[in-house]
Design an enzyme around this catalytic site. Structure first.
Site, PDB file in Angstrom:
ATOM      1  N   LYS A 226       0.632  -0.871  -0.336  1.00 38.99           N
ATOM      2  CA  LYS A 226       0.328  -0.036   0.190  1.00 38.99           C
ATOM      3  C   LYS A 226       1.348   1.437   0.225  1.00 38.99           C
ATOM      4  O   LYS A 226       0.550   2.275  -0.603  1.00 38.99           O
ATOM      5  CB  LYS A 226      -0.774  -0.445   0.942  1.00 38.99           C
ATOM      6  CG  LYS A 226      -0.199  -0.213   1.935  1.00 38.99           C
ATOM      7  CD  LYS A 226      -1.353  -0.079   3.914  1.00 38.99           C
ATOM      8  CE  LYS A 226      -1.462  -1.385   4.163  1.00 38.99           C
ATOM      9  NZ  LYS A 226      -0.910  -2.451   4.737  1.00 38.99           N
TER      10      LYS A 226
ATOM     11  N   HIS B  14       0.055  -3.883  14.614  1.00 39.17           N
ATOM     12  CA  HIS B  14       1.130  -2.648  14.196  1.00 39.17           C
ATOM     13  C   HIS B  14       1.206  -0.901  15.249  1.00 39.17           C
ATOM     14  O   HIS B  14      -0.469  -1.276  15.483  1.00 39.17           O
ATOM     15  CB  HIS B  14      -0.216  -2.586  12.957  1.00 39.17           C
ATOM     16  CG  HIS B  14       0.577  -1.152  11.827  1.00 39.17           C
ATOM     17  ND1 HIS B  14       1.481  -0.416  12.589  1.00 39.17           N
ATOM     18  CD2 HIS B  14       0.668  -1.623  10.763  1.00 39.17           C
ATOM     19  CE1 HIS B  14       1.982   0.186  11.843  1.00 39.17           C
ATOM     20  NE2 HIS B  14       2.035  -0.292   9.942  1.00 39.17           N
TER      21      HIS B  14
ATOM     22  N   GLU C  64       6.135  -5.964   8.956  1.00 32.05           N
ATOM     23  CA  GLU C  64       5.481  -5.292   7.511  1.00 32.05           C
ATOM     24  C   GLU C  64       6.057  -3.588   7.279  1.00 32.05           C
ATOM     25  O   GLU C  64       4.876  -2.813   7.130  1.00 32.05           O
ATOM     26  CB  GLU C  64       3.393  -5.366   7.649  1.00 32.05           C
ATOM     27  CG  GLU C  64       2.766  -6.711   8.085  1.00 32.05           C
ATOM     28  CD  GLU C  64       1.891  -6.541   8.373  1.00 32.05           C
ATOM     29  OE1 GLU C  64       1.190  -5.853   8.745  1.00 32.05           O
ATOM     30  OE2 GLU C  64       1.219  -7.808   8.845  1.00 32.05           O
TER      31      GLU C  64
HETATM   32  C1  LIG Z   1      -1.850  -3.329   8.450  1.00 28.85           C
HETATM   33  C2  LIG Z   1      -0.625  -2.885   8.077  1.00 28.85           C
HETATM   34  N1  LIG Z   1       0.968  -3.222   7.682  1.00 28.85           N
HETATM   35  C3  LIG Z   1       1.636  -2.141   7.113  1.00 28.85           C
HETATM   36  C4  LIG Z   1       1.547  -0.732   7.402  1.00 28.85           C
HETATM   37  C5  LIG Z   1       3.132  -0.164   7.014  1.00 28.85           C
HETATM   38  O1  LIG Z   1       3.218   0.362   7.955  1.00 28.85           O
HETATM   39  P1  LIG Z   1       4.635   1.554   7.966  1.00 28.85           P
HETATM   40  O2  LIG Z   1       4.716   2.516   6.624  1.00 28.85           O
HETATM   41  O3  LIG Z   1       4.767   2.876   9.110  1.00 28.85           O
HETATM   42  O4  LIG Z   1       5.894   0.117   7.967  1.00 28.85           O
HETATM   43  C6  LIG Z   1       0.489  -0.859   7.147  1.00 28.85           C
HETATM   44  C7  LIG Z   1       0.444   1.463   7.201  1.00 28.85           C
HETATM   45  O5  LIG Z   1      -0.957   1.224   6.963  1.00 28.85           O
HETATM   46  C8  LIG Z   1      -0.574  -1.585   7.690  1.00 28.85           C
HETATM   47  O6  LIG Z   1      -2.022  -0.583   7.479  1.00 28.85           O
END
Ligand SMILES: Cc1ncc(COP(=O)(O)O)c(C=O)c1O
Length: 465
Positions: A65, A194, A268
């Site tokens: 994402k 998270h 993640e």
């Molecule tokens: C389920 C999940 N995993 C991982 C991430 C990635 O987070 P970050 O970019 O802070 O590492 C997000 C970000 O919204 C998320 O919703």
């Protein structure tokens, strides 16, 4: 043959600090009017190396994402990253570059039924949940999925908190959810959390991993034997930031709570891998000078640039980012003025920088914005008819030599924009330089960007050498 959205060639640079030279080259082109990105692939490679050094036990599942650019996905896949996908579209995209379903987690605790069915159809079994309705849905649609319960444990300070939307209470809700899962005959294999995106409280990882231990232990009483711990995202990625402190907390907590190495630990990370790799450069195309209503000696310069909050700078609204303008032209010793910077749309909300002291800039000058790789491009729109900036890729010879080996047709390849994965079909590739023709097998995509059908002739494809 239709091929749209071809990616730009990779420009080979002498050293990472030559990125600015490439930016100047592009900006100096008289025909260049639109804002553009330069993405340094060495930066991604370096981040991966840092991750492996600092968190050797934790397999990164890159959060698609954050930036779903195929070049980034391919680069990370070639380095050995796995992937976190939140939807059918993201799963299809990651599969389209040849990643195995074993290296993907479907980490969206609330999933559309058709997306669960799609995951089942491709054999992607590992997925998160945090509520009872999801358990019933999964039992109905994919009863042998490998489930991961997502608990809530929020950092005291994070750029984008997530706990208000996802994650069950580890004490009040998790045990009951696990009992329901057990009664439904579902296969729960682990726990995830998270702490919030852009976490500014490293110690939260200790609290969260400790809570996961308690849930692993409780699961044993139900007859489960968990083997997956997912420590989520939240790791900073801008220039000058470091994951060192978080890594120390995580590594210590793993030794304390999960000394058994047979428990697989994954994360993640999103912004960590991509934030600093992208620099956006925008052109000043209009300037206003206004005098303060209360103090007519106070002048404010208003600069209008060709990307704004409906484009790349949506990160100001959605990702709570603060962006820092860096004029491309040197203005050493120049007088500074109160300045604001505005995007190109007709909306008054379209403001990029509210008030900052900046040297006086002229029409046609360019402004760089570093650290623009995370949560920018995938969210950008063409509202009011303004295009989303193109990305130019750069890499040093050493990095490019490694990445080149993973592309499908020697120095040349073509890439889908999106779409379901399908069987390989024969395609003729014509090489315009040598008049040679080769028939090769490539996956057929029926996607937004282009599609190929058996017997197609590819005359134009992406030159990434
Ligand atoms: C389920 C999940 N995993 C991982 C991430 C990635 O987070 P970050 O970019 O802070 O590492 C997000 C970000 O919204 C998320 O919703």
């Amino acid at each position: 043959m239709k091929i749209k959205n071809c990616l730009e060639p990779v420009r080979v640079i002498e050293a990472v600090n030559s990125v600015e030279t490439v930016i100047r080259d592009i900006a100096d082109d008289a025909d260049q009017e639109d804002a553009f990105y330069v993405c340094c692939l060495d930066d991604i490679v370096e981040k991966f190396k840092i991750w492996k050094e600092q968190l050797p036990r934790v397999q990164p599942h890159y959060a698609v994402k954050c930036n779903d650019d195929l070049t980034i996905l391919e680069t990370l896949a070639s380095l050995g990253a796995s992937f976190d996908c939140a939807s059918k579209g993201e799963i299809a995209k990651v599969l389209s570059i040849g990643v195995s379903v074993k290296n993907i987690i479907f980490a969206n605790p609330a999933k559309l039924a058709s997306h669960v069915k799609f995951a089942k159809s491709v054999g992607l079994a590992t997925m998160t949940f945090d509520n009872e309705s999801e358990l019933h849905k999964i039992q109905h649609l994919y009863s042998n999925a490998r489930l991961v319960i997502r608990i809530r444990c929020d950092a005291e300070d994070a750029q984008c908190p997530l706990g208000m939307k996802f994650g069950c209470d580890p004490i009040k809700e998790a045990p009951a959810l696990l009992r329901t899962a057990r009664n439904l005959g579902l296969n729960v294999v682990g726990v995830s959390f998270h702490v919030g995106s852009g976490c500014r409280e490293p110690k939260v990882f200790h609290r969260a991993i400790s809570l996961c231990r308690d849930i692993f232990d409780y699961a044993v009483t139900l007859g489960y034997s968990f083997n997956l711990l997912d420590i989520g995202g939240g790791y900073p990625g801008v220039r000058g930031s470091s994951i060192n402190e978080i890594a120390c907390v995580v590594n210590k907590a793993l030794i304390e709570f999960f000394p058994d190495e047979s428990v697989q630990v994954i994360a993640e990370p999103g912004r960590f891998f991509v934030s600093s790799a992208y620099t956006l450069t925008c052109k000043i195309y209009s300037i206003r000078q206004v005098v303060d209503d209360n103090d007519n000696t106070k002048i404010q310069k208003m600069y209008y640039i060709n990307d704004g909050v409906y484009g790349s700078f949506n990160c100001i609204l959605y990702d709570h980012q603060v962006v820092f303008p860096k004029p491309l032209k040197q203005h050493k010793g120049a007088e500074q003025y109160f300045s604001s910077i505005w995007g190109p749309t007709c909306d008054g909300l379209d403001q990029v920088v509210e008030n900052m002291m900046l040297p006086e800039m002229k029409m046609g000058e360019w402004i760089m914005f570093e650290d623009m790789g995370a949560y920018t491009l995938p969210v950008a729109s063409e509202f009011n008819g303004f295009p989303i900036p193109e990305v130019h890729y750069v890499a040093t010879e050493a990095v490019w030599a490694k990445l080149k080996n993973i592309v499908t047709i020697g120095d040349r390849t073509f890439k889908p924009v999106d779409g379901p994965v399908a069987e390989n079909i024969p395609i003729t590739i014509s090489n315009s330089n040598s008049n040679n023709e080769n028939v090769i097998e490539l996956p057929h995509y029926n996607a937004k960007g282009y599609s190929v059908v058996a017997g197609d002739h590819i005359l134009s494809y992406i030159n990434i050498s």
